[in-house]
Write an enzyme that holds these catalytic residues in place. Structure first.
Site, PDB file in Angstrom:
ATOM      1  N   LYS A   1       4.469  -0.137  -6.801  1.00  0.00           N
ATOM      2  CA  LYS A   1       5.034   1.219  -6.756  1.00  0.00           C
ATOM      3  C   LYS A   1       5.462   1.595  -5.334  1.00  0.00           C
ATOM      4  O   LYS A   1       6.591   2.032  -5.113  1.00  0.00           O
ATOM      5  CB  LYS A   1       4.029   2.257  -7.277  1.00  0.00           C
TER       6      LYS A   1
ATOM      7  N   ARG B   1      -1.499  10.623 -12.694  1.00  0.00           N
ATOM      8  CA  ARG B   1      -2.426   9.534 -13.020  1.00  0.00           C
ATOM      9  C   ARG B   1      -3.408   9.923 -14.118  1.00  0.00           C
ATOM     10  O   ARG B   1      -4.244   9.102 -14.499  1.00  0.00           O
ATOM     11  CB  ARG B   1      -3.203   9.159 -11.774  1.00  0.00           C
TER      12      ARG B   1
ATOM     13  N   ARG C   1      -3.184  -7.899   0.405  1.00  0.00           N
ATOM     14  CA  ARG C   1      -2.880  -6.742   1.244  1.00  0.00           C
ATOM     15  C   ARG C   1      -4.112  -6.343   2.054  1.00  0.00           C
ATOM     16  O   ARG C   1      -4.006  -5.936   3.202  1.00  0.00           O
ATOM     17  CB  ARG C   1      -2.404  -5.568   0.372  1.00  0.00           C
TER      18      ARG C   1
ATOM     19  N   ARG D   1      -6.901  -0.984   4.649  1.00  0.00           N
ATOM     20  CA  ARG D   1      -7.265   0.005   3.627  1.00  0.00           C
ATOM     21  C   ARG D   1      -8.626  -0.329   3.037  1.00  0.00           C
ATOM     22  O   ARG D   1      -8.845  -1.426   2.527  1.00  0.00           O
ATOM     23  CB  ARG D   1      -6.207   0.018   2.513  1.00  0.00           C
TER      24      ARG D   1
ATOM     25  N   ARG E   1     -10.668   0.014  -9.560  1.00  0.00           N
ATOM     26  CA  ARG E   1      -9.419   0.789  -9.622  1.00  0.00           C
ATOM     27  C   ARG E   1      -8.633   0.429 -10.880  1.00  0.00           C
ATOM     28  O   ARG E   1      -8.022   1.297 -11.513  1.00  0.00           O
ATOM     29  CB  ARG E   1      -8.572   0.516  -8.375  1.00  0.00           C
TER      30      ARG E   1
HETATM   31  P1  B4P Z   1       1.940  -1.716  -4.207  1.00  0.00           P
HETATM   32  O1  B4P Z   1       1.842  -2.115  -5.631  1.00  0.00           O
HETATM   33  O2  B4P Z   1       3.245  -1.243  -3.724  1.00  0.00           O
HETATM   34  O3  B4P Z   1       0.782  -0.675  -4.086  1.00  0.00           O
HETATM   35  P2  B4P Z   1       0.701   0.673  -4.922  1.00  0.00           P
HETATM   36  O4  B4P Z   1       0.870   0.406  -6.383  1.00  0.00           O
HETATM   37  O5  B4P Z   1       1.656   1.643  -4.298  1.00  0.00           O
HETATM   38  O6  B4P Z   1      -0.683   1.180  -4.569  1.00  0.00           O
HETATM   39  P3  B4P Z   1      -1.997   1.615  -5.234  1.00  0.00           P
HETATM   40  O7  B4P Z   1      -1.876   2.044  -6.658  1.00  0.00           O
HETATM   41  O8  B4P Z   1      -2.935   0.526  -4.909  1.00  0.00           O
HETATM   42  O9  B4P Z   1      -2.408   2.819  -4.338  1.00  0.00           O
HETATM   43  P4  B4P Z   1      -2.179   4.365  -4.239  1.00  0.00           P
HETATM   44  O10 B4P Z   1      -1.843   4.563  -2.825  1.00  0.00           O
HETATM   45  O11 B4P Z   1      -1.252   4.945  -5.259  1.00  0.00           O
HETATM   46  O12 B4P Z   1       1.554  -2.901  -3.322  1.00  0.00           O
HETATM   47  C1  B4P Z   1       0.487  -3.777  -3.543  1.00  0.00           C
HETATM   48  C2  B4P Z   1       0.676  -5.081  -2.787  1.00  0.00           C
HETATM   49  O13 B4P Z   1       1.508  -5.943  -3.568  1.00  0.00           O
HETATM   50  C3  B4P Z   1       1.386  -4.962  -1.439  1.00  0.00           C
HETATM   51  O14 B4P Z   1       0.711  -5.736  -0.498  1.00  0.00           O
HETATM   52  C4  B4P Z   1       2.783  -5.505  -1.677  1.00  0.00           C
HETATM   53  O15 B4P Z   1       3.315  -6.142  -0.556  1.00  0.00           O
HETATM   54  C5  B4P Z   1       2.544  -6.500  -2.773  1.00  0.00           C
HETATM   55  N1  B4P Z   1       3.705  -6.649  -3.654  1.00  0.00           N
HETATM   56  C6  B4P Z   1       4.481  -5.666  -4.133  1.00  0.00           C
HETATM   57  N2  B4P Z   1       5.449  -6.176  -4.919  1.00  0.00           N
HETATM   58  C7  B4P Z   1       5.263  -7.545  -4.935  1.00  0.00           C
HETATM   59  C8  B4P Z   1       5.939  -8.626  -5.565  1.00  0.00           C
HETATM   60  N3  B4P Z   1       7.008  -8.450  -6.346  1.00  0.00           N
HETATM   61  N4  B4P Z   1       5.462  -9.874  -5.402  1.00  0.00           N
HETATM   62  C9  B4P Z   1       4.373 -10.076  -4.607  1.00  0.00           C
HETATM   63  N5  B4P Z   1       3.694  -9.093  -3.960  1.00  0.00           N
HETATM   64  C10 B4P Z   1       4.142  -7.835  -4.128  1.00  0.00           C
HETATM   65  O16 B4P Z   1      -3.636   4.953  -4.569  1.00  0.00           O
HETATM   66  C11 B4P Z   1      -4.789   4.654  -3.821  1.00  0.00           C
HETATM   67  C12 B4P Z   1      -5.974   5.516  -4.285  1.00  0.00           C
HETATM   68  O17 B4P Z   1      -5.696   6.918  -4.053  1.00  0.00           O
HETATM   69  C13 B4P Z   1      -6.327   5.475  -5.771  1.00  0.00           C
HETATM   70  O18 B4P Z   1      -7.177   4.392  -6.086  1.00  0.00           O
HETATM   71  C14 B4P Z   1      -7.023   6.860  -5.957  1.00  0.00           C
HETATM   72  O19 B4P Z   1      -8.365   6.824  -5.519  1.00  0.00           O
HETATM   73  C15 B4P Z   1      -6.239   7.767  -5.063  1.00  0.00           C
HETATM   74  N6  B4P Z   1      -5.131   8.454  -5.773  1.00  0.00           N
HETATM   75  C16 B4P Z   1      -3.796   8.280  -5.512  1.00  0.00           C
HETATM   76  N7  B4P Z   1      -3.063   9.059  -6.337  1.00  0.00           N
HETATM   77  C17 B4P Z   1      -3.944   9.741  -7.132  1.00  0.00           C
HETATM   78  C18 B4P Z   1      -3.799  10.673  -8.202  1.00  0.00           C
HETATM   79  N8  B4P Z   1      -2.585  11.073  -8.628  1.00  0.00           N
HETATM   80  N9  B4P Z   1      -4.916  11.163  -8.803  1.00  0.00           N
HETATM   81  C19 B4P Z   1      -6.136  10.789  -8.383  1.00  0.00           C
HETATM   82  N10 B4P Z   1      -6.339   9.894  -7.395  1.00  0.00           N
HETATM   83  C20 B4P Z   1      -5.264   9.364  -6.764  1.00  0.00           C
END
Ligand code: B4P
Length: 194
Positions: A17, A92, A131, A137, A149
């Site tokens: 995302k 979420r 990551r 993180r 998670r």
């Molecule tokens: P991403 O996949 O981009 O990470 P994300 O989904 O944005 O993050 P996530 O869900 O973990 O965290 P968030 O900040 O929303 O990247 C992951 C890795 O994969 C990276 O290293 C990237 O380089 C790699 N990658 C991406 N695409 C790739 C591909 N095609 N091939 C290979 N590698 C690839 O949330 C963090 C925390 O915040 C949650 O656990 C929760 O505690 C809280 N939170 C956030 N929003 C909330 C909400 N609405 N309600 C309640 N809690 C919330």
């Protein structure tokens, strides 16, 4: 004035995302709202909200709805001229989805589509562990927290897709392959709707 165009980028932790949002906002000029980024910003400044959020995030749990909804509501108010929003990591829970609908009703600008990235669990864990080696993180550097998670996602977040399915707004997109290939798949779906 053209109508606002609002999108949700949806998927489990590690589905890409954050990665895809960067590219999408550059292409479409949408305002990116990532609740994860907003929460990490609050933590970095050690605000009261940040300290509360950190307790949940360190365990891989979702932060309480009222905290996150308040944050999004303020962010919407702070961007009255946005031509549209790209919601990343929000909503979420079902309560967050309903609150978002109410907020957007006030702006007469509903969600156009939810793009849902589909990635296998083993690939998710592999990406997040990788990551964690460099991101600093605290929720990425422990496989147990990463798995927690993903469990939170299945228990509380997966149902959010059902909420949008009743309005025919969910588009599943294969989230494995190269970052550019996934980006092209997303753009194809957006271009049909924008
Ligand atoms: P991403 O996949 O981009 O990470 P994300 O989904 O944005 O993050 P996530 O869900 O973990 O965290 P968030 O900040 O929303 O990247 C992951 C890795 O994969 C990276 O290293 C990237 O380089 C790699 N990658 C991406 N695409 C790739 C591909 N095609 N091939 C290979 N590698 C690839 O949330 C963090 C925390 O915040 C949650 O656990 C929760 O505690 C809280 N939170 C956030 N929003 C909330 C909400 N609405 N309600 C309640 N809690 C919330």
């Amino acid at each position: 004035m053209k109508r606002m165009f609002n999108l949700i980028l949806f998927g489990p932790p590690g589905s890409g995302k954050g990665t895809q949002s960067e590219k999408l906002m550059a292409r479409y000029g949408l305002k990116h709202l990532s609740t994860g980024d907003l929460l990490r910003y609050e933590i970095s400044r050690q605000t009261a909200l940040g300290k509360e959020a950190q307790n949940f995030m360190d365990k891989g749990q979702l932060v309480p709805d009222e905290v996150v909804i308040g944050m999004i509501s303020s962010a919407l108010d702070e961007n009255p001229d946005a031509k549209g929003f790209l919601f990343d990591g929000f909503p979420r829970t079902s309560a967050q989805a309903k609150a978002l609908d109410e907020l957007l009703k006030l702006k007469k600008a509903p969600i156009a589509a939810m793009l849902a990235l589909d990635v296998s669990e083993e690939e998710l864990v592999k990406r997040l562990v990788k990551r964690g080696e460099t991101s600093g993180r605290s929720d990425d550097n422990n496989e147990q927290v990463i798995r927690a998670r993903i469990v939170e996602y299945h228990n509380k977040t997966a149902v959010v897709a059902d909420y949008y399915k009743q309005f025919n707004k969910v588009v599943m997109v294969k989230g494995e392959g190269t970052i550019d290939d996934i980006f092209k798949r997303l753009c194809k779906e957006i271009d049909k709707r924008i």
